[in-house]
Motif scaffolding. Structure first.
Motif, PDB file in Angstrom:
ATOM      1  N   ASN A 155       6.947   9.253  11.860  1.00 35.12           N
ATOM      2  CA  ASN A 155       7.720   9.061  10.625  1.00 35.12           C
ATOM      3  C   ASN A 155       7.436   7.695  10.002  1.00 35.12           C
ATOM      4  O   ASN A 155       7.307   7.580   8.785  1.00 35.12           O
ATOM      5  N   GLU A 156       7.353   6.681  10.834  1.00 37.09           N
ATOM      6  CA  GLU A 156       7.084   5.335  10.307  1.00 37.09           C
ATOM      7  C   GLU A 156       5.678   5.235   9.747  1.00 37.09           C
ATOM      8  O   GLU A 156       5.451   4.546   8.750  1.00 37.09           O
ATOM      9  N   ILE A 157       4.714   5.924  10.367  1.00 31.86           N
ATOM     10  CA  ILE A 157       3.343   5.951   9.825  1.00 31.86           C
ATOM     11  C   ILE A 157       3.362   6.594   8.432  1.00 31.86           C
ATOM     12  O   ILE A 157       2.729   6.089   7.493  1.00 31.86           O
ATOM     13  N   ASP A 158       4.090   7.699   8.277  1.00 32.05           N
ATOM     14  CA  ASP A 158       4.211   8.349   6.966  1.00 32.05           C
ATOM     15  C   ASP A 158       4.851   7.414   5.950  1.00 32.05           C
ATOM     16  O   ASP A 158       4.384   7.305   4.811  1.00 32.05           O
ATOM     17  N   ASN A 159       5.924   6.725   6.344  1.00 30.90           N
ATOM     18  CA  ASN A 159       6.594   5.776   5.441  1.00 30.90           C
ATOM     19  C   ASN A 159       5.646   4.646   5.033  1.00 30.90           C
ATOM     20  O   ASN A 159       5.618   4.231   3.877  1.00 30.90           O
ATOM     21  N   TYR A 160       4.868   4.164   5.996  1.00 29.31           N
ATOM     22  CA  TYR A 160       3.919   3.079   5.731  1.00 29.31           C
ATOM     23  C   TYR A 160       2.867   3.527   4.724  1.00 29.31           C
ATOM     24  O   TYR A 160       2.549   2.806   3.782  1.00 29.31           O
ATOM     25  N   GLU A 161       2.332   4.729   4.920  1.00 29.29           N
ATOM     26  CA  GLU A 161       1.301   5.245   4.013  1.00 29.29           C
ATOM     27  C   GLU A 161       1.863   5.491   2.618  1.00 29.29           C
ATOM     28  O   GLU A 161       1.204   5.204   1.623  1.00 29.29           O
ATOM     29  N   GLU A 162       3.086   6.016   2.523  1.00 30.38           N
ATOM     30  CA  GLU A 162       3.719   6.215   1.220  1.00 30.38           C
ATOM     31  C   GLU A 162       3.930   4.889   0.502  1.00 30.38           C
ATOM     32  O   GLU A 162       3.663   4.770  -0.695  1.00 30.38           O
ATOM     33  N   ALA A 163       4.396   3.879   1.207  1.00 27.14           N
ATOM     34  CA  ALA A 163       4.600   2.559   0.611  1.00 27.14           C
ATOM     35  C   ALA A 163       3.274   1.963   0.156  1.00 27.14           C
ATOM     36  O   ALA A 163       3.200   1.326  -0.904  1.00 27.14           O
ATOM     37  N   LEU A 164       2.218   2.186   0.929  1.00 30.88           N
ATOM     38  CA  LEU A 164       0.898   1.684   0.575  1.00 30.88           C
ATOM     39  C   LEU A 164       0.405   2.343  -0.709  1.00 30.88           C
ATOM     40  O   LEU A 164      -0.098   1.664  -1.621  1.00 30.88           O
ATOM     41  N   VAL A 165       0.565   3.654  -0.825  1.00 31.32           N
ATOM     42  CA  VAL A 165       0.140   4.378  -2.027  1.00 31.32           C
ATOM     43  C   VAL A 165       0.947   3.910  -3.236  1.00 31.32           C
ATOM     44  O   VAL A 165       0.398   3.686  -4.324  1.00 31.32           O
ATOM     45  N   LYS A 166       2.262   3.739  -3.070  1.00 35.14           N
ATOM     46  CA  LYS A 166       3.109   3.261  -4.175  1.00 35.14           C
ATOM     47  C   LYS A 166       2.684   1.869  -4.622  1.00 35.14           C
ATOM     48  O   LYS A 166       2.620   1.580  -5.825  1.00 35.14           O
ATOM     49  N   ARG A 167       2.403   0.995  -3.656  1.00 35.82           N
ATOM     50  CA  ARG A 167       1.982  -0.363  -3.991  1.00 35.82           C
ATOM     51  C   ARG A 167       0.655  -0.344  -4.747  1.00 35.82           C
ATOM     52  O   ARG A 167       0.481  -1.052  -5.743  1.00 35.82           O
ATOM     53  N   GLN A 168      -0.292   0.496  -4.297  1.00 36.75           N
ATOM     54  CA  GLN A 168      -1.569   0.594  -4.978  1.00 36.75           C
ATOM     55  C   GLN A 168      -1.402   1.168  -6.388  1.00 36.75           C
ATOM     56  O   GLN A 168      -2.056   0.720  -7.331  1.00 36.75           O
ATOM     57  N   ALA A 169      -0.516   2.139  -6.548  1.00 32.64           N
ATOM     58  CA  ALA A 169      -0.265   2.721  -7.867  1.00 32.64           C
ATOM     59  C   ALA A 169       0.331   1.674  -8.810  1.00 32.64           C
ATOM     60  O   ALA A 169      -0.047   1.608  -9.995  1.00 32.64           O
ATOM     61  N   MET A 170       1.263   0.855  -8.305  1.00 34.53           N
ATOM     62  CA  MET A 170       1.859  -0.200  -9.127  1.00 34.53           C
ATOM     63  C   MET A 170       0.804  -1.229  -9.544  1.00 34.53           C
ATOM     64  O   MET A 170       0.771  -1.662 -10.697  1.00 34.53           O
ATOM     65  N   GLU A 171      -0.051  -1.602  -8.605  1.00 37.54           N
ATOM     66  CA  GLU A 171      -1.105  -2.558  -8.929  1.00 37.54           C
ATOM     67  C   GLU A 171      -2.060  -1.987  -9.968  1.00 37.54           C
ATOM     68  O   GLU A 171      -2.477  -2.697 -10.891  1.00 37.54           O
ATOM     69  N   MET A 172      -2.391  -0.714  -9.842  1.00 38.65           N
ATOM     70  CA  MET A 172      -3.275  -0.053 -10.803  1.00 38.65           C
ATOM     71  C   MET A 172      -2.610   0.023 -12.175  1.00 38.65           C
ATOM     72  O   MET A 172      -3.236  -0.254 -13.195  1.00 38.65           O
ATOM     73  N   ALA A 173      -1.320   0.373 -12.203  1.00 41.93           N
ATOM     74  CA  ALA A 173      -0.590   0.451 -13.469  1.00 41.93           C
ATOM     75  C   ALA A 173      -0.512  -0.921 -14.132  1.00 41.93           C
ATOM     76  O   ALA A 173      -0.699  -1.035 -15.352  1.00 41.93           O
ATOM     77  N   ASN A 174      -0.248  -1.957 -13.350  1.00 40.33           N
ATOM     78  CA  ASN A 174      -0.199  -3.310 -13.904  1.00 40.33           C
ATOM     79  C   ASN A 174      -1.558  -3.731 -14.452  1.00 40.33           C
ATOM     80  O   ASN A 174      -1.649  -4.349 -15.520  1.00 40.33           O
ATOM     81  N   ALA A 175      -2.622  -3.431 -13.714  1.00 37.32           N
ATOM     82  CA  ALA A 175      -3.966  -3.773 -14.171  1.00 37.32           C
ATOM     83  C   ALA A 175      -4.299  -3.032 -15.459  1.00 37.32           C
ATOM     84  O   ALA A 175      -4.893  -3.610 -16.383  1.00 37.32           O
ATOM     85  N   MET A 176      -3.940  -1.765 -15.558  1.00 37.94           N
ATOM     86  CA  MET A 176      -4.208  -0.996 -16.776  1.00 37.94           C
ATOM     87  C   MET A 176      -3.378  -1.525 -17.933  1.00 37.94           C
ATOM     88  O   MET A 176      -3.862  -1.603 -19.065  1.00 37.94           O
ATOM     89  N   SER A 177      -2.144  -1.909 -17.668  1.00 32.22           N
ATOM     90  CA  SER A 177      -1.279  -2.464 -18.695  1.00 32.22           C
ATOM     91  C   SER A 177      -1.873  -3.758 -19.254  1.00 32.22           C
ATOM     92  O   SER A 177      -1.890  -3.974 -20.464  1.00 32.22           O
ATOM     93  N   VAL A 178      -2.329  -4.619 -18.384  1.00 29.28           N
ATOM     94  CA  VAL A 178      -2.946  -5.872 -18.804  1.00 29.28           C
ATOM     95  C   VAL A 178      -4.217  -5.583 -19.599  1.00 29.28           C
ATOM     96  O   VAL A 178      -4.475  -6.221 -20.630  1.00 29.28           O
ATOM     97  N   ALA A 179      -5.031  -4.626 -19.148  1.00 26.65           N
ATOM     98  CA  ALA A 179      -6.287  -4.286 -19.849  1.00 26.65           C
ATOM     99  C   ALA A 179      -5.989  -3.714 -21.233  1.00 26.65           C
ATOM    100  O   ALA A 179      -6.701  -4.042 -22.206  1.00 26.65           O
ATOM    101  N   LEU A 180      -4.962  -2.885 -21.360  1.00 29.31           N
ATOM    102  CA  LEU A 180      -4.619  -2.297 -22.656  1.00 29.31           C
ATOM    103  C   LEU A 180      -4.065  -3.350 -23.616  1.00 29.31           C
ATOM    104  O   LEU A 180      -4.333  -3.296 -24.822  1.00 29.31           O
ATOM    105  N   LYS A 181      -3.321  -4.319 -23.094  1.00 34.38           N
ATOM    106  CA  LYS A 181      -2.758  -5.372 -23.928  1.00 34.38           C
ATOM    107  C   LYS A 181      -3.835  -6.322 -24.435  1.00 34.38           C
ATOM    108  O   LYS A 181      -3.729  -6.901 -25.499  1.00 34.38           O
ATOM    109  N   SER A 182      -4.882  -6.498 -23.659  1.00 35.14           N
ATOM    110  CA  SER A 182      -5.946  -7.420 -24.053  1.00 35.14           C
ATOM    111  C   SER A 182      -6.875  -6.823 -25.096  1.00 35.14           C
ATOM    112  O   SER A 182      -7.647  -7.518 -25.718  1.00 35.14           O
TER     113      SER A 182
END
Length: 158
Positions: free
Chosen positions: A130-157
């Motif tokens: 269960n903790e491995i699943d939670n860790y992987e979900e948190a990792l995917v969410k963190r990567q998605a947030m970083e990708m969204a932030n990077a795209m937001s910055v790229a679109l604003k520029s």
């Protein structure tokens, strides 16, 4: 028991579960030690050494990794990030079934340890999975947030 796991936590890491060990695992060694005491004390000395080693085992996992320690004079440690664990196996012998202890083996690409005498090993394995699943979900969410932030910055520029 020393508190190896808690002393070796890194920033943002918290202990999720520590394995409970069953001292009945040593019963066979002590029976042999008592029955064959007359044989130059060797079985009794082996039982005493096994008990000392047993009392110095720690095994558990945190929200980021699995961690363990065995040994008294020659200490052997193990830790691996949760996302590097390839498999977890639980083996229970005949006496393990009677006295409720199992061997838990953790496999990673670099090998992995076996921790013997673990009480309720199936519960430990389930909690770890269960903790491995939670860790992987948190990792995917963190990567998605970083990708969204990077795209937001790229679109604003633009």
């Amino acid at each position: 028991m020393s508190n190896y796991i808690d002393r070796n936590l890194v920033a943002g890491e918290e202990t999720i579960k520590k394995a409970q060990l069953n001292s009945l695992f040593l019963l066979g060694r002590w029976i042999l030690g008592i029955l064959f005491f007359w044989l130059l004390l060797i079985p009794t000395v082996i039982a005493i050494i096994s008990t000392i080693q047993f009392k110095n085992i720690e095994f558990g996992f945190t929200n980021k990794r699995i961690i363990g320690k065995t040994g008294v004079l020659g200490i052997k440690t193990f830790d691996a990030p949760l996302n590097k664990i390839q498999s977890i196996s639980v083996t229970q012998s005949f006496f393990g079934k009677i006295f409720n202890f199992s061997t838990v083996r953790i496999d990673t690409a670099a090998g992995g340890p076996r921790f013997m005498a673990v009480k309720y090993a199936d519960n430990f394995k389930r909690a770890l999975m269960n903790e491995i699943d939670n860790y992987e979900e948190a990792l995917v969410k963190r990567q998605a947030m970083e990708m969204a932030n990077a795209m937001s910055v790229a679109l604003k520029s633009e």
